[in-house]
Design a protein around this motif. Structure first.
Motif, PDB file in Angstrom:
ATOM      1  N   GLN A   1      80.420  24.188 101.248  1.00 31.76           N
ATOM      2  CA  GLN A   1      79.449  24.855 100.371  1.00 31.76           C
ATOM      3  C   GLN A   1      78.111  24.107 100.400  1.00 31.76           C
ATOM      4  O   GLN A   1      77.052  24.704 100.542  1.00 31.76           O
ATOM      5  CB  GLN A   1      80.012  24.903  98.954  1.00 31.76           C
ATOM      6  CG  GLN A   1      79.221  25.788  98.028  1.00 31.76           C
ATOM      7  CD  GLN A   1      79.738  25.709  96.595  1.00 31.76           C
ATOM      8  OE1 GLN A   1      80.556  24.853  96.267  1.00 31.76           O
ATOM      9  NE2 GLN A   1      79.260  26.580  95.750  1.00 31.76           N
ATOM     10  N   GLU A   2      78.207  22.784 100.286  1.00 34.31           N
ATOM     11  CA  GLU A   2      76.987  21.963 100.302  1.00 34.31           C
ATOM     12  C   GLU A   2      76.264  22.096 101.635  1.00 34.31           C
ATOM     13  O   GLU A   2      75.051  22.227 101.697  1.00 34.31           O
ATOM     14  CB  GLU A   2      77.345  20.482 100.119  1.00 34.31           C
ATOM     15  CG  GLU A   2      77.469  20.059  98.680  1.00 34.31           C
ATOM     16  CD  GLU A   2      78.013  18.633  98.566  1.00 34.31           C
ATOM     17  OE1 GLU A   2      77.681  17.789  99.411  1.00 34.31           O
ATOM     18  OE2 GLU A   2      78.809  18.394  97.626  1.00 34.31           O
ATOM     19  N   LYS A   3      77.040  22.061 102.707  1.00 34.78           N
ATOM     20  CA  LYS A   3      76.445  22.084 104.047  1.00 34.78           C
ATOM     21  C   LYS A   3      75.707  23.396 104.295  1.00 34.78           C
ATOM     22  O   LYS A   3      74.577  23.410 104.775  1.00 34.78           O
ATOM     23  CB  LYS A   3      77.525  21.900 105.108  1.00 34.78           C
ATOM     24  CG  LYS A   3      76.978  21.794 106.520  1.00 34.78           C
ATOM     25  CD  LYS A   3      78.066  21.479 107.515  1.00 34.78           C
ATOM     26  CE  LYS A   3      77.571  21.228 108.907  1.00 34.78           C
ATOM     27  NZ  LYS A   3      76.546  22.065 109.431  1.00 34.78           N
ATOM     28  N   ILE A   4      76.356  24.518 103.928  1.00 35.01           N
ATOM     29  CA  ILE A   4      75.738  25.827 104.163  1.00 35.01           C
ATOM     30  C   ILE A   4      74.407  25.910 103.432  1.00 35.01           C
ATOM     31  O   ILE A   4      73.391  26.323 103.984  1.00 35.01           O
ATOM     32  CB  ILE A   4      76.677  26.972 103.714  1.00 35.01           C
ATOM     33  CG1 ILE A   4      77.873  27.056 104.666  1.00 35.01           C
ATOM     34  CG2 ILE A   4      75.941  28.292 103.676  1.00 35.01           C
ATOM     35  CD1 ILE A   4      78.938  28.048 104.252  1.00 35.01           C
ATOM     36  N   GLU A   5      74.399  25.452 102.161  1.00 33.76           N
ATOM     37  CA  GLU A   5      73.192  25.501 101.359  1.00 33.76           C
ATOM     38  C   GLU A   5      72.085  24.642 101.976  1.00 33.76           C
ATOM     39  O   GLU A   5      70.956  25.073 102.132  1.00 33.76           O
ATOM     40  CB  GLU A   5      73.498  24.992  99.962  1.00 33.76           C
ATOM     41  CG  GLU A   5      72.882  25.839  98.878  1.00 33.76           C
ATOM     42  CD  GLU A   5      73.691  25.714  97.607  1.00 33.76           C
ATOM     43  OE1 GLU A   5      73.459  24.737  96.890  1.00 33.76           O
ATOM     44  OE2 GLU A   5      74.577  26.563  97.372  1.00 33.76           O
ATOM     45  N   LYS A   6      72.484  23.411 102.342  1.00 37.11           N
ATOM     46  CA  LYS A   6      71.505  22.460 102.872  1.00 37.11           C
ATOM     47  C   LYS A   6      70.945  22.952 104.208  1.00 37.11           C
ATOM     48  O   LYS A   6      69.733  22.941 104.431  1.00 37.11           O
ATOM     49  CB  LYS A   6      72.184  21.095 103.068  1.00 37.11           C
ATOM     50  CG  LYS A   6      71.222  19.972 103.331  1.00 37.11           C
ATOM     51  CD  LYS A   6      71.936  18.637 103.384  1.00 37.11           C
ATOM     52  CE  LYS A   6      71.196  17.761 104.362  1.00 37.11           C
ATOM     53  NZ  LYS A   6      72.072  16.916 105.160  1.00 37.11           N
ATOM     54  N   ASP A   7      71.828  23.434 105.068  1.00 36.24           N
ATOM     55  CA  ASP A   7      71.398  23.904 106.387  1.00 36.24           C
ATOM     56  C   ASP A   7      70.422  25.066 106.278  1.00 36.24           C
ATOM     57  O   ASP A   7      69.433  25.128 106.987  1.00 36.24           O
ATOM     58  CB  ASP A   7      72.608  24.345 107.218  1.00 36.24           C
ATOM     59  CG  ASP A   7      73.401  23.152 107.711  1.00 36.24           C
ATOM     60  OD1 ASP A   7      72.974  22.018 107.422  1.00 36.24           O
ATOM     61  OD2 ASP A   7      74.439  23.354 108.360  1.00 36.24           O
ATOM     62  N   THR A   8      70.720  26.010 105.356  1.00 43.17           N
ATOM     63  CA  THR A   8      69.847  27.173 105.223  1.00 43.17           C
ATOM     64  C   THR A   8      68.459  26.732 104.785  1.00 43.17           C
ATOM     65  O   THR A   8      67.454  27.123 105.388  1.00 43.17           O
ATOM     66  CB  THR A   8      70.398  28.149 104.156  1.00 43.17           C
ATOM     67  OG1 THR A   8      71.810  28.066 104.170  1.00 43.17           O
ATOM     68  CG2 THR A   8      69.954  29.535 104.373  1.00 43.17           C
ATOM     69  N   ASN A   9      68.392  25.891 103.735  1.00 47.86           N
ATOM     70  CA  ASN A   9      67.095  25.427 103.243  1.00 47.86           C
ATOM     71  C   ASN A   9      66.338  24.675 104.326  1.00 47.86           C
ATOM     72  O   ASN A   9      65.138  24.877 104.525  1.00 47.86           O
ATOM     73  CB  ASN A   9      67.296  24.503 102.041  1.00 47.86           C
ATOM     74  CG  ASN A   9      67.804  25.269 100.846  1.00 47.86           C
ATOM     75  OD1 ASN A   9      67.618  26.477 100.766  1.00 47.86           O
ATOM     76  ND2 ASN A   9      68.466  24.587  99.944  1.00 47.86           N
ATOM     77  N   TYR A  10      67.060  23.814 105.030  1.00 46.44           N
ATOM     78  CA  TYR A  10      66.439  23.002 106.076  1.00 46.44           C
ATOM     79  C   TYR A  10      65.843  23.900 107.155  1.00 46.44           C
ATOM     80  O   TYR A  10      64.698  23.726 107.561  1.00 46.44           O
ATOM     81  CB  TYR A  10      67.497  22.070 106.673  1.00 46.44           C
ATOM     82  CG  TYR A  10      66.996  21.205 107.798  1.00 46.44           C
ATOM     83  CD1 TYR A  10      66.352  20.000 107.535  1.00 46.44           C
ATOM     84  CD2 TYR A  10      67.163  21.593 109.119  1.00 46.44           C
ATOM     85  CE1 TYR A  10      65.880  19.207 108.568  1.00 46.44           C
ATOM     86  CE2 TYR A  10      66.692  20.812 110.162  1.00 46.44           C
ATOM     87  CZ  TYR A  10      66.057  19.608 109.887  1.00 46.44           C
ATOM     88  OH  TYR A  10      65.584  18.841 110.921  1.00 46.44           O
ATOM     89  N   GLU A  11      66.615  24.887 107.580  1.00 46.41           N
ATOM     90  CA  GLU A  11      66.149  25.772 108.653  1.00 46.41           C
ATOM     91  C   GLU A  11      64.931  26.575 108.210  1.00 46.41           C
ATOM     92  O   GLU A  11      63.967  26.712 108.960  1.00 46.41           O
ATOM     93  CB  GLU A  11      67.271  26.746 109.072  1.00 46.41           C
ATOM     94  CG  GLU A  11      68.326  26.116 109.959  1.00 46.41           C
ATOM     95  CD  GLU A  11      67.759  25.483 111.225  1.00 46.41           C
ATOM     96  OE1 GLU A  11      66.900  26.115 111.862  1.00 46.41           O
ATOM     97  OE2 GLU A  11      68.157  24.343 111.553  1.00 46.41           O
ATOM     98  N   ILE A  12      64.978  27.093 106.974  1.00 49.80           N
ATOM     99  CA  ILE A  12      63.840  27.890 106.480  1.00 49.80           C
ATOM    100  C   ILE A  12      62.585  27.031 106.492  1.00 49.80           C
ATOM    101  O   ILE A  12      61.528  27.429 106.988  1.00 49.80           O
ATOM    102  CB  ILE A  12      64.092  28.420 105.049  1.00 49.80           C
ATOM    103  CG1 ILE A  12      65.264  29.389 105.036  1.00 49.80           C
ATOM    104  CG2 ILE A  12      62.856  29.114 104.508  1.00 49.80           C
ATOM    105  CD1 ILE A  12      65.680  29.830 103.641  1.00 49.80           C
ATOM    106  N   LEU A  13      62.717  25.812 105.945  1.00 45.08           N
ATOM    107  CA  LEU A  13      61.565  24.921 105.859  1.00 45.08           C
ATOM    108  C   LEU A  13      61.026  24.567 107.235  1.00 45.08           C
ATOM    109  O   LEU A  13      59.829  24.616 107.489  1.00 45.08           O
ATOM    110  CB  LEU A  13      61.976  23.629 105.165  1.00 45.08           C
ATOM    111  CG  LEU A  13      61.667  23.514 103.698  1.00 45.08           C
ATOM    112  CD1 LEU A  13      62.137  22.182 103.170  1.00 45.08           C
ATOM    113  CD2 LEU A  13      60.156  23.647 103.483  1.00 45.08           C
ATOM    114  N   LYS A  14      61.930  24.205 108.099  1.00 48.83           N
ATOM    115  CA  LYS A  14      61.525  23.744 109.431  1.00 48.83           C
ATOM    116  C   LYS A  14      60.778  24.837 110.193  1.00 48.83           C
ATOM    117  O   LYS A  14      59.865  24.575 110.949  1.00 48.83           O
ATOM    118  CB  LYS A  14      62.762  23.302 110.210  1.00 48.83           C
ATOM    119  CG  LYS A  14      62.418  22.378 111.350  1.00 48.83           C
ATOM    120  CD  LYS A  14      63.590  21.554 111.818  1.00 48.83           C
ATOM    121  CE  LYS A  14      63.238  20.811 113.071  1.00 48.83           C
ATOM    122  NZ  LYS A  14      62.458  19.624 112.865  1.00 48.83           N
ATOM    123  N   ASN A  15      61.194  26.090 109.965  1.00 52.61           N
ATOM    124  CA  ASN A  15      60.570  27.190 110.703  1.00 52.61           C
ATOM    125  C   ASN A  15      59.422  27.856 109.944  1.00 52.61           C
ATOM    126  O   ASN A  15      58.912  28.870 110.372  1.00 52.61           O
ATOM    127  CB  ASN A  15      61.632  28.241 111.050  1.00 52.61           C
ATOM    128  CG  ASN A  15      62.697  27.669 111.953  1.00 52.61           C
ATOM    129  OD1 ASN A  15      62.398  26.922 112.878  1.00 52.61           O
ATOM    130  ND2 ASN A  15      63.952  27.964 111.672  1.00 52.61           N
TER     131      ASN A  15
END
Length: 406
Positions: free
Chosen positions: A293-307
DNA sequence: ATTCCACAGGAAACAGTGGTCC
DNA sequence: GGACCACTGTTTCCTGTGGAAT
């Protein structure tokens, strides 16, 4: 990592000693032949479409339901079966499937319809190129193509139809629901799939009445139903005894709390299994579901920000830096950051728009507060951990100087 | 009850890009 | 090759708004 460990990983994989035996069944691309708890809906849609077999026009259908309730999967299953039936009987039917979220403009929807129907492989006069034509011309070409085929039946399926109407109004729907008056021999039917029940209110009354000849609501899955779905899926996806019941229950509970989204539940399960495999655990346990759960949340935010665009990134930094998060203060800091890196700042109007986009994505939270005589403003706060922001922006050469600026 | 602030957010227009049509 | 088309991202202009201060 030592050679021994690497060898053991490869040996286990070669011997098939992984937790997951069928990875594909844990992805959203996998649609089971028969969807659990959706027999009634499947039956009703099949009934409605079966009149095609007699050469009649099926009612237009509108399907409503939250994401992950199986709407699209049910339609895909039914249309797939219908297609084999009609081809056995020699009835010419086309069922273009369009996702209005991917094809995010009116014109793109028309282009996708033409592509899906294979119009662009036929005579040149019917071609719909991906730009260069007016909307009217593109629509005419599709309708002319159908007219020209004499006995062609088209069942047009538009997923996320609410998104099409939100952005482009209901012109396209109007044209297609009215088209049958122009076509002799064949017909067009429409299946709309929507996440929002209220989207009908935005339609022209004429479109509304013809589009919603038949309506269906897909209720969210309950936690118990999600449990059963996950158990079924786990049987196909995992090796024996590789997942605990407690893990499945937790997964169902988490997804059940969030709109009963089966897709989300399966996603949680897949990521948890991958984490467990990486840990070389012998079983997927509750702790893996929590980590997932933590990973999915973190990955999504990270990807949005990075792009994100440079200005969005600067804005996030400005919000992070601001003391009380007032729109005015944030814009002030944002502008000073822009000057610092010699960029022309965007207007306040555009920044307001970006703030509301970020709010919808869940990266920030903005609450409107009225300060009486001191005007109305927003209190903007970043909702993701600052470590996620720093790691996403660290690699950006220009912005990294701002990260460590005062 | 009225005033006034500091915005929010809708609508229209514009610039630049990439395309077709005749 | 000029007229025309759509798209995205943006700017400009403008109206509406909640509630403390007066």
């Amino acid at each position: 990592m030592s050679d021994d460990i690497l060898d053991s990983i490869f040996e286990k994989a070669a011997a098939g000693q992984t937790l997951i035996k069928n990875r594909k069944t844990l992805t959203i691309d996998y649609v089971p032949e028969r969807l659990p708890f959706r027999d009634d809906e499947t039956g009703t849609i099949a009934q409605a479409l079966s009149v095609v077999l007699k050469g009649a026009r099926p009612s237009n259908l509108l399907l409503f339901g939250k994401p992950g309730t199986g709407k699209t999967a049910v339609v895909k299953n039914v249309t797939k079966r219908l297609l084999t039936k009609t081809s056995d009987l020699g009835i010419e039917v086309l069922m273009p499937f369009i996702n209005a979220k991917t094809a995010n403009t009116g014109y793109k929807v028309l282009y996708e319809i033409a592509e899906n129907m294979g119009i662009n492989k036929e005579e040149k006069k019917f071609h719909v190129h991906f730009t260069g034509l007016s909307m009217g011309e593109a629509t005419d070409r599709i309708l002319d193509f159908i007219k020209n085929k004499k006995k062609l039946h088209v069942i047009l399926i538009i997923d996320e139809i609410d998104s099409l109407v939100d952005k482009n109004g209901d012109d396209i729907l109007y044209n297609f629901t009215r088209a049958n008056e122009r076509i002799i021999g064949g017909f067009i039917s429409l299946i709309g799939i929507s996440n929002s029940l209220t989207f009908k209110d935005k339609l022209d009354p004429r479109v509304r009445s013809s589009l919603s000849e038949e309506e269906m609501v897909f209720n969210p899955y309950t936690i118990e139903q999600l449990q059963k779905i996950l158990l079924n899926r786990a049987k196909v996806a995992f090796n024996e005894d590789c997942i605990s019941n407690a893990a499945i229950n937790l997964c169902a509970a988490i997804a059940g709390r969030e709109n009963g989204d089966a897709r989300r539940a399966i996603d949680l399960l897949r990521v948890a299994a991958e984490i467990a495999e990486r840990e070389r655990a012998s079983k997927v346990e509750e702790k893996h579901i929590r980590l997932s759960q933590e990973k999915i949340e973190k990955d999504t935010n990270y990807e949005i920000l990075k792009n994100s665009t440079t200005h969005t990134k600067i804005l996030i930094l400005a919000i992070l830096k601001s003391k009380n998060g007032n729109t005015g203060e944030v814009y002030e800091i944002y502008s000073s950051f822009c000057r610092h890196i010699q960029q022309e700042p965007l207007t306040q109007r555009r920044i307001t728009q970006i703030i509301s986009e970020l709010d919808q994505l869940g990266l920030i939270r903005s609450d409107v507060v009225s300060q009486g005589r001191y005007g109305r403003s927003q209190r903007i706060k970043v909702t993701i951990p600052s470590i996620t922001i720093t790691s996403a922006l660290r690699d950006d050469q220009i912005l990294s100087t701002l990260l460590f600026a005062d």
